[in-house]
Write a protein that holds these residues in place. Structure first.
Motif, short mmCIF file in Angstrom:
data_model
loop_
_atom_site.label_atom_id
_atom_site.label_comp_id
_atom_site.label_asym_id
_atom_site.label_seq_id
_atom_site.Cartn_x
_atom_site.Cartn_y
_atom_site.Cartn_z
N VAL A 110 0.85 -1.18 0.00
CA VAL A 110 0.00 0.00 0.00
C VAL A 110 0.89 1.24 0.00
O VAL A 110 1.78 1.37 0.85
N ARG A 111 0.68 2.09 -0.98
CA ARG A 111 1.41 3.36 -1.02
C ARG A 111 0.85 4.29 0.05
O ARG A 111 -0.37 4.46 0.17
N THR A 112 1.73 4.90 0.84
CA THR A 112 1.30 5.82 1.89
C THR A 112 1.32 7.25 1.36
O THR A 112 1.96 7.53 0.33
N PRO A 113 0.64 8.18 2.02
CA PRO A 113 0.56 9.55 1.51
C PRO A 113 1.92 10.23 1.33
O PRO A 113 2.04 11.12 0.49
N SER A 114 2.93 9.84 2.09
CA SER A 114 4.24 10.48 1.98
C SER A 114 5.06 9.94 0.82
O SER A 114 6.14 10.46 0.52
N GLY A 115 4.58 8.88 0.14
CA GLY A 115 5.36 8.25 -0.90
C GLY A 115 6.10 7.03 -0.40
O GLY A 115 6.85 6.40 -1.16
N ALA A 162 -3.87 13.40 0.48
CA ALA A 162 -3.26 12.25 -0.20
C ALA A 162 -3.75 10.99 0.48
O ALA A 162 -3.94 10.95 1.70
N GLY A 163 -3.95 9.93 -0.30
CA GLY A 163 -4.57 8.73 0.24
C GLY A 163 -3.64 7.54 0.36
O GLY A 163 -2.50 7.56 -0.12
N TYR A 164 -4.15 6.52 1.02
CA TYR A 164 -3.51 5.20 1.08
C TYR A 164 -4.08 4.39 -0.09
O TYR A 164 -5.30 4.20 -0.18
#
Length: 299
Positions: A110-115, A162-164
């Motif tokens: 899962v991509r996190t909001p911070s990258g 920004a989302g997960y």
């Protein structure tokens, strides 16, 4: 459970509906502040539930709440959290760990909001593993007494939101992570002594202090963390060990990482300056009351 497929199935859903779908799949969930990570329930991840009526009641009360999921035995999931911040990226350390055979394969990315990235692995119910932080390599592990925010939650508001987001499905050779070996590889250190200072610290005491800190509510989180850190400092525990033991618990209680680090440093200064510094709270008693995922992850 296939977390990649499950999280993909709730992508684009409103948060109340997504929370219900996740709970109906058997995954325990709990509400966190809208656009943030702090639990809204009094006991945080310890109240996580897959009871549909309870979950529905939470999200009727907080329809914009992000969705938290406890890690470890509660959910059957453990997570390697790869940070990507201005201070550094955890992807190089992750690449080294994969090369060393310490990360065989994950269930989901899962991509996190911070990258950064959350890499999901199956938890072994016969081998509970505690959460820890490795600040230098920028990698954390979420196991027992931990939690993560899951899709379709988001951080921030408005245009900065920004989302997960699911970024990858199951890898080949899925296997549980040996968190102790991974930590020793990423952040090697000598074994600490936990039996000093008037018998205050014994085997398991650090974990009990961490569990206590995780339950502190607003208005007592910082003070509780300071008290617990003083106890460990007085026992001669290395500050990095204290940070690893108490840091995740304090963050789960709602303290930001920077405040956690500052509070623990302050506790050590106080404890070293005055042998009974932490006892100011009462004769040794506890106080009362979006960027892409870097390509090497998926290679």
């Amino acid at each position: 459970m296939d977390p990649a497929a499950l999280f993909a199935s709730v992508t684009g859903m409103a948060l109340p509906r997504a929370a219900g779908v996740l709970a109906a799949s058997g995954l325990p969930v709990f509400p966190c502040v809208p656009g943030g990570k702090r639990p809204l329930t009094s006991h945080g991840f310890q109240e996580a539930s897959n009871d549909l009526s309870r979950v529905a009641a939470w999200w009727r009360r907080w329809p914009g709440a992000n969705i938290g999921v406890p890690t470890g035995r509660a959910s059957g999931l453990e997570v390697v959290d790869v940070d990507r911040k201005a201070s550094g990226s955890g992807f190089p350390a992750l690449h080294r760990a994969r090369g060393a055979g310490l990360i065989a394969g994950w269930q989901a990315v899962v991509r996190t909001p911070s990258g950064g990235a959350h890499l999901y692995f199956p938890a072994d119910p016969s081998r509970p593993q505690p959460s820890w932080q490795a600040a230098g390599p920028h990698i954390d592990f979420r196991g027992e007494s931990g939690y993560v925010i899951v899709p379709p939650s988001h951080v921030g508001t408005g245009e900065s939101r920004a989302g997960y987001v699911v970024a990858g499905g199951p890898d080949r050779g899925i296997a549980a992570v040996d968190a102790a070996r991974l930590r020793d590889f990423l952040d090697p250190r000598p074994e600490p002594s936990m039996t000093r200072a008037r018998g205050v610290i014994r085997d398991g005491d650090a974990e009990r202090l961490a569990a206590w800190v995780a339950l502190r509510g607003e208005g007592e989180r910082n003070r509780g963390l300071f008290w617990a850190a003083c106890r460990l400092a007085e026992a001669g525990v290395d500050p990095t060990v204290t940070m690893d033991a108490l840091g995740p618990a304090a963050e789960h209680a709602g303290l930001p990482p920077r405040e956690v680090a500052v509070t623990i440093r302050s506790a050590y200064r106080a404890a070293l300056a005055t042998p009974r510094a932490g006892a100011a709270y009462g004769q040794g008693e506890a106080p009362r009351r979006g960027r892409r995922v870097e390509s090497q992850v998926l290679s």
